[in-house]
Design a protein around this motif. Structure first.
Motif, PDB file in Angstrom:
ATOM      1  N   ALA A  68       2.991  -9.981 -11.545  1.00 20.82           N
ATOM      2  CA  ALA A  68       4.034  -9.958 -10.518  1.00 20.82           C
ATOM      3  C   ALA A  68       4.942  -8.757 -10.735  1.00 20.82           C
ATOM      4  N   GLY A  69       5.375  -8.186  -9.662  1.00 17.41           N
ATOM      5  CA  GLY A  69       6.246  -7.019  -9.742  1.00 17.41           C
ATOM      6  C   GLY A  69       7.692  -7.391 -10.023  1.00 17.41           C
ATOM      7  N   ARG A  70       8.557  -6.457  -9.803  1.00 22.24           N
ATOM      8  CA  ARG A  70       9.975  -6.646 -10.091  1.00 22.24           C
ATOM      9  C   ARG A  70      10.575  -7.790  -9.282  1.00 22.24           C
ATOM     10  N   TYR A  71      10.151  -7.951  -8.054  1.00 21.33           N
ATOM     11  CA  TYR A  71      10.693  -8.997  -7.189  1.00 21.33           C
ATOM     12  C   TYR A  71       9.681 -10.123  -7.035  1.00 21.33           C
ATOM     13  N   ALA A  72       9.378 -10.780  -8.136  1.00 20.59           N
ATOM     14  CA  ALA A  72       8.393 -11.858  -8.132  1.00 20.59           C
ATOM     15  C   ALA A  72       8.884 -13.024  -7.278  1.00 20.59           C
ATOM     16  N   THR A  73       7.938 -13.726  -6.684  1.00 13.48           N
ATOM     17  CA  THR A  73       8.246 -14.872  -5.846  1.00 13.48           C
ATOM     18  C   THR A  73       8.424 -16.094  -6.726  1.00 13.48           C
ATOM     19  N   PHE A  74       9.542 -16.795  -6.551  1.00 10.38           N
ATOM     20  CA  PHE A  74       9.757 -17.988  -7.356  1.00 10.38           C
ATOM     21  C   PHE A  74      10.417 -19.125  -6.604  1.00 10.38           C
ATOM     22  N   ASN A  75      10.915 -18.897  -5.422  1.00 11.83           N
ATOM     23  CA  ASN A  75      11.687 -19.903  -4.717  1.00 11.83           C
ATOM     24  C   ASN A  75      11.155 -20.053  -3.295  1.00 11.83           C
ATOM     25  N   ALA A  76      10.580 -21.218  -3.002  1.00 11.01           N
ATOM     26  CA  ALA A  76       9.998 -21.463  -1.687  1.00 11.01           C
ATOM     27  C   ALA A  76      10.875 -22.412  -0.882  1.00 11.01           C
ATOM     28  N   ARG A  77      10.933 -22.188   0.418  1.00 12.13           N
ATOM     29  CA  ARG A  77      11.634 -23.111   1.318  1.00 12.13           C
ATOM     30  C   ARG A  77      10.615 -24.074   1.896  1.00 12.13           C
ATOM     31  N   ILE A  78      10.927 -25.350   1.882  1.00 14.16           N
ATOM     32  CA  ILE A  78       9.982 -26.370   2.357  1.00 14.16           C
ATOM     33  C   ILE A  78       9.597 -26.149   3.814  1.00 14.16           C
ATOM     34  N   GLU A  79      10.500 -25.576   4.600  1.00 18.04           N
ATOM     35  CA  GLU A  79      10.227 -25.373   6.023  1.00 18.04           C
ATOM     36  C   GLU A  79       9.074 -24.399   6.270  1.00 18.04           C
ATOM     37  N   THR A  80       8.873 -23.438   5.378  1.00 21.67           N
ATOM     38  CA  THR A  80       7.853 -22.409   5.601  1.00 21.67           C
ATOM     39  C   THR A  80       6.766 -22.416   4.528  1.00 21.67           C
ATOM     40  N   LEU A  81       6.746 -23.433   3.702  1.00 25.05           N
ATOM     41  CA  LEU A  81       5.823 -23.482   2.571  1.00 25.05           C
ATOM     42  C   LEU A  81       4.356 -23.391   2.985  1.00 25.05           C
ATOM     43  N   ARG A  82       3.981 -24.125   4.015  1.00 25.30           N
ATOM     44  CA  ARG A  82       2.570 -24.160   4.433  1.00 25.30           C
ATOM     45  C   ARG A  82       2.154 -22.944   5.254  1.00 25.30           C
ATOM     46  N   SER A  83       3.112 -22.205   5.797  1.00 31.41           N
ATOM     47  CA  SER A  83       2.756 -21.093   6.675  1.00 31.41           C
ATOM     48  C   SER A  83       2.952 -19.707   6.052  1.00 31.41           C
ATOM     49  N   THR A  84       3.788 -19.583   5.030  1.00 33.07           N
ATOM     50  CA  THR A  84       4.037 -18.288   4.406  1.00 33.07           C
ATOM     51  C   THR A  84       2.819 -17.878   3.566  1.00 33.07           C
ATOM     52  N   PRO A  85       2.274 -16.679   3.788  1.00 35.62           N
ATOM     53  CA  PRO A  85       1.068 -16.264   3.058  1.00 35.62           C
ATOM     54  C   PRO A  85       1.198 -16.331   1.535  1.00 35.62           C
ATOM     55  N   ALA A  86       2.364 -16.063   1.002  1.00 35.14           N
ATOM     56  CA  ALA A  86       2.540 -16.061  -0.452  1.00 35.14           C
ATOM     57  C   ALA A  86       2.334 -17.445  -1.060  1.00 35.14           C
ATOM     58  N   TYR A  87       2.658 -18.507  -0.331  1.00 39.28           N
ATOM     59  CA  TYR A  87       2.576 -19.872  -0.863  1.00 39.28           C
ATOM     60  C   TYR A  87       1.403 -20.673  -0.334  1.00 39.28           C
ATOM     61  N   ARG A  88       0.849 -20.285   0.771  1.00 39.94           N
ATOM     62  CA  ARG A  88      -0.144 -21.079   1.493  1.00 39.94           C
ATOM     63  C   ARG A  88      -1.330 -21.481   0.614  1.00 39.94           C
ATOM     64  N   GLY A  89      -1.926 -20.543  -0.096  1.00 41.83           N
ATOM     65  CA  GLY A  89      -3.096 -20.853  -0.921  1.00 41.83           C
ATOM     66  C   GLY A  89      -2.773 -21.784  -2.081  1.00 41.83           C
ATOM     67  N   ALA A  90      -1.673 -21.532  -2.762  1.00 39.75           N
ATOM     68  CA  ALA A  90      -1.276 -22.390  -3.889  1.00 39.75           C
ATOM     69  C   ALA A  90      -0.984 -23.805  -3.411  1.00 39.75           C
ATOM     70  N   TRP A  91      -0.343 -23.947  -2.248  1.00 38.35           N
ATOM     71  CA  TRP A  91      -0.044 -25.262  -1.703  1.00 38.35           C
ATOM     72  C   TRP A  91      -1.355 -26.006  -1.387  1.00 38.35           C
ATOM     73  N   ARG A  92      -2.276 -25.326  -0.751  1.00 36.63           N
ATOM     74  CA  ARG A  92      -3.547 -25.954  -0.349  1.00 36.63           C
ATOM     75  C   ARG A  92      -4.357 -26.393  -1.567  1.00 36.63           C
ATOM     76  N   LEU A  93      -4.322 -25.631  -2.660  1.00 38.34           N
ATOM     77  CA  LEU A  93      -5.097 -25.952  -3.849  1.00 38.34           C
ATOM     78  C   LEU A  93      -4.366 -26.864  -4.834  1.00 38.34           C
ATOM     79  N   GLY A  94      -3.126 -27.237  -4.503  1.00 36.82           N
ATOM     80  CA  GLY A  94      -2.361 -28.117  -5.387  1.00 36.82           C
ATOM     81  C   GLY A  94      -1.851 -27.404  -6.640  1.00 36.82           C
ATOM     82  N   GLN A  95      -1.700 -26.089  -6.572  1.00 40.35           N
ATOM     83  CA  GLN A  95      -1.232 -25.313  -7.723  1.00 40.35           C
ATOM     84  C   GLN A  95       0.271 -25.121  -7.613  1.00 40.35           C
ATOM     85  N   ARG A  96       0.995 -26.170  -7.914  1.00 38.46           N
ATOM     86  CA  ARG A  96       2.442 -26.109  -7.837  1.00 38.46           C
ATOM     87  C   ARG A  96       3.040 -27.080  -8.824  1.00 38.46           C
ATOM     88  N   CYS A  97       4.266 -26.836  -9.186  1.00 38.86           N
ATOM     89  CA  CYS A  97       4.978 -27.760 -10.055  1.00 38.86           C
ATOM     90  C   CYS A  97       6.465 -27.637  -9.800  1.00 38.86           C
TER      91      CYS A  97
END
Length: 97
Positions: A68-97
């Protein structure tokens, strides 16, 4: 403060979640100011049991190359979790905590 939390001692986490300690943990201490990009204790489901593991807080999107670069992604909003490309794959595969 948004993006910070308290991490209890490993023994407290193991007791609370009935987790089996991993050989990878051990070096993490209790802290009252865990920040993004730090290594944290995480309880994961492995072969039907809860295992305490050590992970780096953040997300490397599937479309990124390498670490991850300097501005790594770490905070997701529930409203856009399933549609934002950065989170979509991890959400679908259950890779979250």
């Amino acid at each position: 403060m948004c993006g910070r939390y308290r991490m209890p001692a490993e023994a407290d986490i193991e007791r609370e979640f009935r987790a089996v300690p991993s050989h990878l943990v051990g070096a993490l201490r209790e802290t009252h100011n865990v920040a993004p990009t730090q290594e944290v204790a995480v309880v994961r489901g492995v072969d039907g049991q809860r295992v305490l593991s050590r992970m780096r807080w953040g997300l490397i999107p599937a479309f990124a190359r390498g670490e991850a670069g300097r501005y790594a992604t770490f905070n997701a909003r529930i409203e856009t979790l399933r549609s934002t490309p950065a989170y979509r794959g991890a959400w679908r595969l259950g890779q979250r905590c």
